[in-house]
Design a protein around this motif. Structure first.
Motif, short mmCIF file in Angstrom:
data_model
loop_
_atom_site.label_atom_id
_atom_site.label_comp_id
_atom_site.label_asym_id
_atom_site.label_seq_id
_atom_site.Cartn_x
_atom_site.Cartn_y
_atom_site.Cartn_z
N LYS A 268 -39.29 6.24 -9.40
CA LYS A 268 -39.71 5.99 -8.01
C LYS A 268 -38.50 5.61 -7.16
CE LYS A 268 -41.88 2.21 -7.12
NZ LYS A 268 -42.86 1.12 -6.94
N PHE A 269 -37.63 4.76 -7.69
CA PHE A 269 -36.43 4.37 -6.94
C PHE A 269 -35.46 5.53 -6.77
CE2 PHE A 269 -37.33 -0.12 -8.53
CZ PHE A 269 -37.95 -0.47 -7.35
N VAL A 270 -35.35 6.38 -7.77
CA VAL A 270 -34.48 7.56 -7.66
C VAL A 270 -35.01 8.50 -6.60
CG1 VAL A 270 -33.70 9.63 -8.89
CG2 VAL A 270 -33.55 7.40 -10.00
N CYS A 271 -36.33 8.74 -6.60
CA CYS A 271 -36.92 9.61 -5.58
C CYS A 271 -36.78 8.99 -4.19
CB CYS A 271 -38.39 9.88 -5.90
SG CYS A 271 -38.62 11.02 -7.25
N ALA A 272 -36.91 7.68 -4.10
CA ALA A 272 -36.73 7.01 -2.81
C ALA A 272 -35.31 7.19 -2.30
CB ALA A 272 -37.09 5.54 -2.92
N PHE B 95 -44.54 8.98 -4.48
CA PHE B 95 -45.89 8.43 -4.51
C PHE B 95 -46.59 8.72 -5.83
CE2 PHE B 95 -45.64 8.07 0.14
CZ PHE B 95 -46.18 6.80 0.27
N LEU B 96 -46.27 9.84 -6.47
CA LEU B 96 -46.84 10.14 -7.78
C LEU B 96 -46.39 9.13 -8.82
CD1 LEU B 96 -48.50 12.28 -9.41
CD2 LEU B 96 -46.29 13.30 -9.97
N PHE B 97 -45.10 8.84 -8.86
CA PHE B 97 -44.59 7.86 -9.81
C PHE B 97 -45.07 6.45 -9.46
CE2 PHE B 97 -40.96 11.02 -10.31
CZ PHE B 97 -41.56 11.61 -11.41
N SER B 98 -45.25 6.19 -8.18
CA SER B 98 -45.81 4.91 -7.77
C SER B 98 -47.25 4.77 -8.25
CB SER B 98 -45.75 4.78 -6.25
OG SER B 98 -46.35 3.59 -5.84
N TYR C 293 -55.00 1.00 -5.81
CA TYR C 293 -53.70 1.43 -5.28
C TYR C 293 -53.22 2.71 -5.96
CZ TYR C 293 -53.55 -3.14 -3.11
OH TYR C 293 -53.85 -4.25 -2.36
N ALA C 294 -53.58 2.88 -7.23
CA ALA C 294 -53.20 4.10 -7.94
C ALA C 294 -53.90 5.32 -7.34
CB ALA C 294 -53.52 3.97 -9.42
N ILE C 295 -55.18 5.18 -7.02
CA ILE C 295 -55.92 6.30 -6.43
C ILE C 295 -55.36 6.64 -5.05
CG2 ILE C 295 -58.18 6.96 -5.50
CD1 ILE C 295 -59.41 5.37 -7.83
N ILE C 296 -55.03 5.63 -4.27
CA ILE C 296 -54.44 5.87 -2.96
C ILE C 296 -53.09 6.57 -3.10
CG2 ILE C 296 -53.47 4.73 -0.92
CD1 ILE C 296 -55.70 2.64 -1.25
N SER C 297 -52.27 6.12 -4.04
CA SER C 297 -50.95 6.73 -4.24
C SER C 297 -51.08 8.17 -4.72
CB SER C 297 -50.14 5.93 -5.25
OG SER C 297 -49.80 4.68 -4.73
#
Length: 86
Positions: A12-16, A47-50, A62-66
């Motif tokens: 997630k941090f790499v994608c960010a 957002f997928l990795f989040s 929060y997982a469903i929203i992400s």
């Protein structure tokens, strides 16, 4: 601190970081429209990795929203990639 990070948070941090770099690059060179598309794709991956990270932490709402935001973002990437303009 590094022991508490799982692989999904690292990705997630790499994608960010990729999203920030491509967004800044597209602001510096506004004529290059392909960077907008790849920024959208990496935003969807972020957002997928989040979502996986939230699911692993047992926060299902929060997982469903992400996951839904990720699906929308990747669909926007695919439709803009397949469009004939720019």
């Amino acid at each position: 601190m590094l022991k508490k990070l799982n692989i999904y948070q690292v990705l997630k941090f790499v994608c960010a970081a990729v999203v920030i770099i491509t967004s800044l690059w597209s602001l510096a060179y506004p004529g290059d429209h392909i960077l907008f598309k790849f920024s959208q794709f990496f935003l969807g991956l972020m957002f997928l990795f989040s979502g996986f990270s939230e699911l692993k932490a047992n926060r299902k709402t929060y997982a469903i929203i992400s996951f839904s935001v990720s699906l929308f973002s990747i669909l926007v990437f695919i439709t803009t990639l397949l469009s004939r303009k720019g």
